[in-house]
Motif scaffolding. Sequence first.
Motif, PDB file in Angstrom:
ATOM      1  N   LYS A  93       0.708  -0.966  -0.147  1.00 17.87           N
ATOM      2  CA  LYS A  93      -0.171   0.306  -0.219  1.00 17.87           C
ATOM      3  C   LYS A  93       0.906   1.325   0.249  1.00 17.87           C
ATOM      4  CE  LYS A  93      -3.496   1.911   2.541  1.00 17.87           C
ATOM      5  NZ  LYS A  93      -4.674   1.737   3.948  1.00 17.87           N
ATOM      6  N   HIS A  94       0.799   2.233  -1.326  1.00 17.34           N
ATOM      7  CA  HIS A  94       1.061   3.401  -1.006  1.00 17.34           C
ATOM      8  C   HIS A  94       1.074   4.124  -0.294  1.00 17.34           C
ATOM      9  CE1 HIS A  94       4.662   2.452  -4.317  1.00 17.34           C
ATOM     10  NE2 HIS A  94       3.489   1.131  -4.063  1.00 17.34           N
ATOM     11  N   ALA A  95       1.894   5.718   0.102  1.00 17.65           N
ATOM     12  CA  ALA A  95       0.970   7.159   0.706  1.00 17.65           C
ATOM     13  C   ALA A  95      -0.015   7.363  -0.252  1.00 17.65           C
ATOM     14  CB  ALA A  95       2.692   7.670   0.961  1.00 17.65           C
ATOM     15  N   ASP A  96      -0.146   6.891  -1.263  1.00 14.88           N
ATOM     16  CA  ASP A  96      -1.998   7.429  -1.769  1.00 14.88           C
ATOM     17  C   ASP A  96      -3.118   7.079  -1.395  1.00 14.88           C
ATOM     18  OD1 ASP A  96      -0.757   5.956  -3.459  1.00 14.88           O
ATOM     19  OD2 ASP A  96      -0.815   7.876  -5.617  1.00 14.88           O
ATOM     20  N   GLY A  97      -2.638   5.273  -1.023  1.00 14.27           N
ATOM     21  CA  GLY A  97      -3.637   5.093  -1.013  1.00 14.27           C
ATOM     22  C   GLY A  97      -3.865   3.692  -1.976  1.00 14.27           C
ATOM     23  N   THR A  98      -3.078   3.685  -3.301  1.00  6.70           N
ATOM     24  CA  THR A  98      -2.920   3.189  -3.907  1.00  6.70           C
ATOM     25  C   THR A  98      -2.405   1.368  -3.678  1.00  6.70           C
ATOM     26  OG1 THR A  98      -1.080   3.861  -5.189  1.00  6.70           O
ATOM     27  CG2 THR A  98      -3.321   4.218  -5.486  1.00  6.70           C
ATOM     28  N   LEU A  99      -2.702  -0.044  -4.487  1.00 10.38           N
ATOM     29  CA  LEU A  99      -2.093  -0.677  -3.903  1.00 10.38           C
ATOM     30  C   LEU A  99      -1.339  -1.265  -4.770  1.00 10.38           C
ATOM     31  CD1 LEU A  99      -5.022  -3.026  -2.307  1.00 10.38           C
ATOM     32  CD2 LEU A  99      -3.080  -2.041  -1.380  1.00 10.38           C
ATOM     33  N   LYS A 100      -0.306  -1.914  -4.770  1.00 10.67           N
ATOM     34  CA  LYS A 100       0.432  -2.217  -6.091  1.00 10.67           C
ATOM     35  C   LYS A 100       0.744  -3.563  -6.161  1.00 10.67           C
ATOM     36  CE  LYS A 100       1.391   1.966  -8.625  1.00 10.67           C
ATOM     37  NZ  LYS A 100       1.458   2.086  -9.056  1.00 10.67           N
ATOM     38  N   ALA A 101       1.194  -4.143  -6.832  1.00  6.80           N
ATOM     39  CA  ALA A 101       1.216  -5.750  -6.786  1.00  6.80           C
ATOM     40  C   ALA A 101       1.906  -5.993  -7.665  1.00  6.80           C
ATOM     41  CB  ALA A 101       0.246  -6.613  -7.495  1.00  6.80           C
ATOM     42  N   GLN A 102       2.970  -6.772  -6.996  1.00  2.21           N
ATOM     43  CA  GLN A 102       4.548  -7.415  -7.955  1.00  2.21           C
ATOM     44  C   GLN A 102       4.714  -8.882  -7.851  1.00  2.21           C
ATOM     45  OE1 GLN A 102       8.114  -5.372  -7.798  1.00  2.21           O
ATOM     46  NE2 GLN A 102       9.362  -6.734  -9.525  1.00  2.21           N
ATOM     47  N   ARG A 161      -5.882 -10.873   0.759  1.00  3.12           N
ATOM     48  CA  ARG A 161      -4.529 -10.113   1.014  1.00  3.12           C
ATOM     49  C   ARG A 161      -4.899  -8.787   0.673  1.00  3.12           C
ATOM     50  NH1 ARG A 161      -0.220 -12.193  -1.904  1.00  3.12           N
ATOM     51  NH2 ARG A 161       1.083 -11.250  -1.034  1.00  3.12           N
ATOM     52  N   ALA A 162      -5.006  -8.322  -0.489  1.00  5.95           N
ATOM     53  CA  ALA A 162      -5.561  -6.716  -1.136  1.00  5.95           C
ATOM     54  C   ALA A 162      -6.226  -6.346   0.191  1.00  5.95           C
ATOM     55  CB  ALA A 162      -5.623  -6.815  -2.291  1.00  5.95           C
ATOM     56  N   ARG A 163      -7.658  -6.924   0.452  1.00  8.38           N
ATOM     57  CA  ARG A 163      -7.904  -6.740   1.779  1.00  8.38           C
ATOM     58  C   ARG A 163      -8.006  -6.163   2.995  1.00  8.38           C
ATOM     59  NH1 ARG A 163     -13.698  -9.749   1.932  1.00  8.38           N
ATOM     60  NH2 ARG A 163     -12.863  -9.864   3.638  1.00  8.38           N
ATOM     61  N   ARG A 164      -6.932  -6.763   3.004  1.00  8.12           N
ATOM     62  CA  ARG A 164      -6.575  -6.937   4.405  1.00  8.12           C
ATOM     63  C   ARG A 164      -5.216  -5.965   4.336  1.00  8.12           C
ATOM     64  NH1 ARG A 164      -3.173 -12.009   6.028  1.00  8.12           N
ATOM     65  NH2 ARG A 164      -3.453 -12.505   4.152  1.00  8.12           N
ATOM     66  N   GLY A 169      -3.475  -3.628   7.480  1.00  7.87           N
ATOM     67  CA  GLY A 169      -3.049  -5.047   7.889  1.00  7.87           C
ATOM     68  C   GLY A 169      -1.301  -4.637   6.881  1.00  7.87           C
ATOM     69  N   THR A 170      -1.004  -5.608   7.431  1.00  6.12           N
ATOM     70  CA  THR A 170       0.182  -6.651   6.389  1.00  6.12           C
ATOM     71  C   THR A 170       0.648  -7.431   5.688  1.00  6.12           C
ATOM     72  OG1 THR A 170       1.593  -7.328   8.187  1.00  6.12           O
ATOM     73  CG2 THR A 170       1.867  -4.938   8.028  1.00  6.12           C
ATOM     74  N   SER A 172       1.080 -10.504   4.330  1.00  7.15           N
ATOM     75  CA  SER A 172       2.000 -12.160   4.999  1.00  7.15           C
ATOM     76  C   SER A 172       2.673 -12.201   4.469  1.00  7.15           C
ATOM     77  CB  SER A 172       1.293 -13.139   5.365  1.00  7.15           C
ATOM     78  OG  SER A 172       0.199 -13.218   4.214  1.00  7.15           O
ATOM     79  N   HIS A 173       2.611 -12.035   3.490  1.00  2.00           N
ATOM     80  CA  HIS A 173       3.906 -12.742   2.136  1.00  2.00           C
ATOM     81  C   HIS A 173       5.103 -12.221   2.656  1.00  2.00           C
ATOM     82  CE1 HIS A 173       6.362 -13.852  -1.088  1.00  2.00           C
ATOM     83  NE2 HIS A 173       6.447 -12.601  -1.856  1.00  2.00           N
ATOM     84  N   VAL A 174       5.291 -10.468   2.653  1.00  2.38           N
ATOM     85  CA  VAL A 174       5.936  -9.563   3.076  1.00  2.38           C
ATOM     86  C   VAL A 174       7.034 -10.134   4.031  1.00  2.38           C
ATOM     87  CG1 VAL A 174       6.969  -7.341   3.153  1.00  2.38           C
ATOM     88  CG2 VAL A 174       5.459  -8.033   1.691  1.00  2.38           C
ATOM     89  N   GLU A 175       5.919 -10.952   5.294  1.00  5.64           N
ATOM     90  CA  GLU A 175       6.516 -10.471   6.936  1.00  5.64           C
ATOM     91  C   GLU A 175       7.503 -12.091   6.718  1.00  5.64           C
ATOM     92  OE1 GLU A 175       2.593 -10.556   9.145  1.00  5.64           O
ATOM     93  OE2 GLU A 175       2.681  -8.831   9.072  1.00  5.64           O
ATOM     94  N   ALA A 176       6.819 -13.352   5.778  1.00  7.23           N
ATOM     95  CA  ALA A 176       7.704 -14.385   5.687  1.00  7.23           C
ATOM     96  C   ALA A 176       8.468 -14.012   5.126  1.00  7.23           C
ATOM     97  CB  ALA A 176       6.673 -14.909   4.418  1.00  7.23           C
ATOM     98  N   ALA A 177       8.841 -13.282   3.707  1.00  6.92           N
ATOM     99  CA  ALA A 177      10.274 -12.728   3.561  1.00  6.92           C
ATOM    100  C   ALA A 177      11.164 -12.235   4.388  1.00  6.92           C
ATOM    101  CB  ALA A 177       9.805 -12.478   1.764  1.00  6.92           C
ATOM    102  N   ALA A 178      10.769 -11.586   5.384  1.00  3.14           N
ATOM    103  CA  ALA A 178      12.446 -10.617   6.325  1.00  3.14           C
ATOM    104  C   ALA A 178      12.154 -11.502   6.795  1.00  3.14           C
ATOM    105  CB  ALA A 178      11.090  -9.480   6.597  1.00  3.14           C
TER     106      ALA A 178
END
Length: 178
Positions: A93-102, A161-164, A169-170, A172-178
Amino acid sequence: MTPQQYAPLIVILVILPLILLRNRAPRTLRPQWMWVTPAVIVPLMGLALWGTSMEPGADHTPFDAVSWMILLVGFGLGCAAGWWRGKMTTIEKHADGTLKAQASPLGIILIIGLFLGRSALRSVLEPHAAAWGLNALAIADAFLVFVVGMIVVQRIEMFIRARRVLAGGTDSHVEAAA
């Protein structure tokens, strides 16, 4: 190899670099529109399944229990692959509220492996399917239901995940990788 077998390989070699370049940067994710792709793909795949049974010279015998099991296994594997692909997509989630997916490059490798596996299996299974008691049409259709399962479940996983992430929320994929 026949020219029909070369064509998918050539297409993959031409399109693969373009897809990998396109997926280098995150793209805007709009969860409210994630239902559109499955809503288009599912009826099209249904028409494709119906169309293969209507081909001239096609085996019009009804599917037996083994054929339905082949379709069910194809769908189940597609659902598992879709969940994995959706889980491997990073959502921020970016500062302007948009979601970015890679998307992960592993997802592209999965799709390429599927195409190559389908080509390899086709050359082995088509001549031997009857001898092994398998319906060649069910095997070909299993690849179609694999794609349906993969697309639908990937979109469901990413939507959840996008709704979360939108709710604060965060991922969970990013948390698992960190």
